[in-house]
Scaffold this active site. Sequence first.
Site, PDB file in Angstrom:
ATOM      1  CG  HIS A 128       4.604  17.359 -16.089  1.00 31.65           C
ATOM      2  ND1 HIS A 128       4.482  18.604 -15.508  1.00 31.65           N
ATOM      3  CD2 HIS A 128       3.342  16.967 -16.393  1.00 31.65           C
ATOM      4  CE1 HIS A 128       3.203  18.944 -15.482  1.00 31.65           C
ATOM      5  NE2 HIS A 128       2.494  17.970 -15.993  1.00 31.65           N
TER       6      HIS A 128
ATOM      7  CG  HIS B 201      -2.437  24.883 -17.070  1.00 33.42           C
ATOM      8  ND1 HIS B 201      -2.220  24.818 -18.423  1.00 33.42           N
ATOM      9  CD2 HIS B 201      -1.845  23.773 -16.545  1.00 33.42           C
ATOM     10  CE1 HIS B 201      -1.525  23.727 -18.711  1.00 33.42           C
ATOM     11  NE2 HIS B 201      -1.299  23.065 -17.609  1.00 33.42           N
TER      12      HIS B 201
ATOM     13  CG  ASP C 108      -0.789  20.084 -14.699  1.00 32.04           C
ATOM     14  OD1 ASP C 108      -1.036  20.990 -15.505  1.00 32.04           O
ATOM     15  OD2 ASP C 108       0.012  19.149 -14.934  1.00 32.04           O
TER      16      ASP C 108
ATOM     17  CG  ASP D 216      -1.681   1.305   1.369  1.00 29.12           C
ATOM     18  OD1 ASP D 216      -1.330   2.137   2.233  1.00 29.12           O
ATOM     19  OD2 ASP D 216      -2.598   1.506   0.558  1.00 29.12           O
ATOM     20  CB  ILE D 217       1.310   4.132  -2.180  1.00 27.74           C
ATOM     21  CG1 ILE D 217       1.994   3.195  -3.180  1.00 27.74           C
ATOM     22  CG2 ILE D 217       1.995   5.496  -2.144  1.00 27.74           C
ATOM     23  CD1 ILE D 217       3.439   2.873  -2.854  1.00 27.74           C
TER      24      ILE D 217
ATOM     25  CG  ASP E   9      -2.759   2.372  -2.890  1.00 28.74           C
ATOM     26  OD1 ASP E   9      -3.791   2.547  -2.201  1.00 28.74           O
ATOM     27  OD2 ASP E   9      -1.607   2.523  -2.445  1.00 28.74           O
TER      28      ASP E   9
ATOM     29  CG  ASP F   9       0.340  15.337 -16.667  1.00 31.75           C
ATOM     30  OD1 ASP F   9       0.621  15.781 -17.798  1.00 31.75           O
ATOM     31  OD2 ASP F   9       0.032  16.058 -15.691  1.00 31.75           O
TER      32      ASP F   9
ATOM     33  CD  GLU G  97       3.192  18.246 -19.668  1.00 29.67           C
ATOM     34  OE1 GLU G  97       3.055  19.263 -18.977  1.00 29.67           O
ATOM     35  OE2 GLU G  97       2.275  17.735 -20.311  1.00 29.67           O
ATOM     36  CD  GLU G  98       2.076  22.175 -17.563  1.00 29.78           C
ATOM     37  OE1 GLU G  98       1.475  22.294 -18.638  1.00 29.78           O
ATOM     38  OE2 GLU G  98       1.566  21.673 -16.549  1.00 29.78           O
TER      39      GLU G  98
END
Length: 315
Positions: free
Chosen positions: A123, A285, A135, A41-42, A304, A198, A169-170
């Site tokens: 990213h 954004h 994001d 489990d995370i 997870d 992402d 990435e943006e």
Amino acid sequence: MKLSVLPGRTSAALAVSVATLLATASIAGAAPAPAAAAAPDIPLANVKAHLTQFQSIAAANGGNRAHGRAGYKASLDYVKAKLDAAGFTTTIQQFTSSGRTGYNLIADWPGGDTNQVVMAGSHLDSVSSGAGINDNGSGSAAVLETALAVSRAQYQPTKHLRFAWWGAEELGLVGSRYYVNNLSSANRAKISGYLNFDMIGSPNPGYFVYDDDPAIEKVFKDYYAGLGVATEIETEGDGRSDHAPFKNAGVPVGGIFTGASNTKSAAQAAKWGGTSGQAFDRCYHSSCDTTSNINDTALNRNSDAAAHAVWELSS
Ligand code: DTR
Ligand code: ZN
Ligand code: ZN
């Protein structure tokens, strides 16, 4: 058969496990097939702690973590320090975009067949208008925590594991494209799959699975089916994230996504909850993309799911 003792198992629990295993073996007359190691489990709290750090970094560096700004490099240094302490072999790949220096962070987990590399990436940069917590702090934190879980478990998969945090990435998938373009054809052929994360904690979340490589898609869809969570094919913009350069180079790709500026329909709200007629992420954004712009259930499930896919595809 290797018994992997996951952290936190008491010795009593382990003793029971061993006894059960031996009993089963003796009854069945043959040792049971080795169970594929299941992903741990995370802890959501760990993922959210990274998001808090990303927000603090933005606040201390002009309000963002954008390419070429101090907030991006501080984010990268934070992630790298965690990975170095956890035993990863880290590499910083430098590039220039729009006249500013950008950086990718690559982290290799020692071991596994380096002719079969499973990659998971996200990213790390935000837009210049804000901290970029959904994001894409959400994907970056989930990938980081998955990597740290590999270290905690001292997981030794058959395939080699590599994790990546992309820059710029943006600005148009600049960092991930730079990485793929600078791979030799031999090294590119060794990547058996790339998983992209992402926007995986959107406040009004959907559960979208990339419909690229069918085998990777199935791993994610089966995981959510096990949770009783319906999924849809990701359609908000094929090719609009860092899996695109890998896909264009012929690498099998997949990933998950909770939605950006598209609007949640009534049918989607009926199956996922949340608010119909409202964007999956109203702060996409925008400066309001902060730690308040996260749905904990979605972030928990998707962190997870990321770990499950990494374990499943590398075992
Ligand atoms: N390009 C991403 C947001 C985004 C839009 N469509 C998708 C599909 C799959 C992943 C991400 C996205 C960004 O703004 O970072
Ligand atoms: Zn974005
Ligand atoms: Zn993004």
